[in-house]
Design a protein around this motif. Sequence first.
Motif, short mmCIF file in Angstrom:
data_model
loop_
_atom_site.label_atom_id
_atom_site.label_comp_id
_atom_site.label_asym_id
_atom_site.label_seq_id
_atom_site.Cartn_x
_atom_site.Cartn_y
_atom_site.Cartn_z
N VAL A 15 -15.91 -7.49 -2.49
CA VAL A 15 -16.88 -7.03 -3.50
C VAL A 15 -16.12 -6.63 -4.76
N TYR A 16 -15.03 -5.89 -4.61
CA TYR A 16 -14.25 -5.47 -5.78
C TYR A 16 -13.74 -6.68 -6.56
N LEU A 17 -13.21 -7.67 -5.84
CA LEU A 17 -12.68 -8.86 -6.51
C LEU A 17 -13.81 -9.65 -7.18
N THR A 18 -14.99 -9.61 -6.60
CA THR A 18 -16.14 -10.28 -7.20
C THR A 18 -16.52 -9.62 -8.52
N LEU A 19 -16.36 -8.31 -8.59
CA LEU A 19 -16.67 -7.57 -9.81
C LEU A 19 -15.58 -7.67 -10.88
N THR A 20 -14.44 -8.20 -10.49
CA THR A 20 -13.33 -8.37 -11.43
C THR A 20 -13.63 -9.55 -12.36
N PRO A 21 -13.42 -9.37 -13.67
CA PRO A 21 -13.69 -10.48 -14.60
C PRO A 21 -12.94 -11.75 -14.22
N LYS A 22 -13.61 -12.87 -14.41
CA LYS A 22 -13.02 -14.18 -14.08
C LYS A 22 -11.70 -14.36 -14.84
N GLY A 23 -10.72 -14.91 -14.16
CA GLY A 23 -9.43 -15.16 -14.77
C GLY A 23 -8.45 -14.00 -14.63
N LYS A 24 -8.92 -12.85 -14.15
CA LYS A 24 -8.04 -11.69 -13.94
C LYS A 24 -7.72 -11.57 -12.46
N THR A 25 -6.54 -11.03 -12.20
CA THR A 25 -6.13 -10.79 -10.82
C THR A 25 -6.00 -9.28 -10.61
N VAL A 26 -6.03 -8.88 -9.36
CA VAL A 26 -5.86 -7.47 -9.00
C VAL A 26 -4.72 -7.39 -8.01
N GLY A 27 -3.77 -6.52 -8.29
CA GLY A 27 -2.61 -6.35 -7.42
C GLY A 27 -2.95 -5.62 -6.13
N VAL A 28 -2.13 -5.84 -5.13
CA VAL A 28 -2.35 -5.22 -3.82
C VAL A 28 -2.27 -3.70 -3.93
N ASP A 29 -1.40 -3.18 -4.78
CA ASP A 29 -1.29 -1.73 -4.92
C ASP A 29 -2.59 -1.12 -5.44
N GLN A 30 -3.19 -1.77 -6.42
CA GLN A 30 -4.45 -1.27 -6.97
C GLN A 30 -5.57 -1.36 -5.93
N LEU A 31 -5.64 -2.48 -5.23
CA LEU A 31 -6.67 -2.65 -4.20
C LEU A 31 -6.49 -1.62 -3.08
N ALA A 32 -5.25 -1.35 -2.71
CA ALA A 32 -4.97 -0.37 -1.66
C ALA A 32 -5.32 1.05 -2.12
N LYS A 33 -4.99 1.36 -3.35
CA LYS A 33 -5.27 2.70 -3.88
C LYS A 33 -6.77 2.99 -3.92
N ILE A 34 -7.55 2.01 -4.33
CA ILE A 34 -9.01 2.16 -4.41
C ILE A 34 -9.58 2.53 -3.04
N GLN A 35 -9.00 1.97 -1.98
CA GLN A 35 -9.53 2.19 -0.63
C GLN A 35 -8.72 3.21 0.16
N SER A 36 -7.74 3.84 -0.49
CA SER A 36 -6.87 4.84 0.16
C SER A 36 -6.17 4.26 1.39
N LEU A 37 -5.57 3.09 1.18
CA LEU A 37 -4.87 2.38 2.26
C LEU A 37 -3.41 2.19 1.90
N SER A 38 -2.64 1.87 2.89
CA SER A 38 -1.27 1.46 2.65
C SER A 38 -1.28 0.01 2.14
N PRO A 39 -0.51 -0.30 1.11
CA PRO A 39 -0.45 -1.68 0.63
C PRO A 39 0.01 -2.66 1.71
N THR A 40 0.88 -2.20 2.60
CA THR A 40 1.37 -3.06 3.68
C THR A 40 0.22 -3.46 4.61
N TYR A 41 -0.61 -2.49 4.97
CA TYR A 41 -1.75 -2.77 5.84
C TYR A 41 -2.74 -3.70 5.14
N LEU A 42 -3.05 -3.42 3.89
CA LEU A 42 -3.99 -4.25 3.16
C LEU A 42 -3.45 -5.66 2.96
N SER A 43 -2.14 -5.80 2.80
CA SER A 43 -1.53 -7.13 2.64
C SER A 43 -1.84 -8.04 3.83
N LYS A 44 -1.86 -7.47 5.02
CA LYS A 44 -2.17 -8.26 6.23
C LYS A 44 -3.61 -8.76 6.17
#
Length: 140
Positions: A15-44
């Motif tokens: 859902v978050y990536l869908t809301l991201t403007p087309k042509g932009k990327t979101v890093g794993v650290d940012q995605l993990a922070k939003i969900q209060s997760l470890s980047p390593t876990y989210l990477s899997k």
Amino acid sequence: MKYSKATNYALHTMVYLTLTPKGKTVGVDQLAKIQSLSPTYLSKILTKLVKAGLIQSTPGVNGGYSIVRQASDISFLDVIQAIEGKSTFFNCSLEHEDDTSQGECLIEKVMIQSEERMKDELNNTFIIDIARQIEASNQS
């Protein structure tokens, strides 16, 4: 029936990536922070979504993750199966030799029919539907 936490995080990520403007990327650290997760876990989790062809990974300093397919074509079932797999939830553990059931488990039959109805519902609910609801509530 209970889905894993990974499925929960995958759905939120999509859902978050869908809301991201087309042509932009979101890093794993940012995605993990939003969900209060470890980047390593989210990477899997992200790796499974990439393998399923739902998102892509762009390497480099400005790299990150973005949606690959049209967001309107990505169903909840697509995301769930990317994380959980496609096997059925219920399998009968008994052998049935009863003539009335022709050797089949009637309980398993009910469970599989119910699962199919649930899959139909999830297959007809799209990530974009949730993203649009979020956008609408943010504009209010």
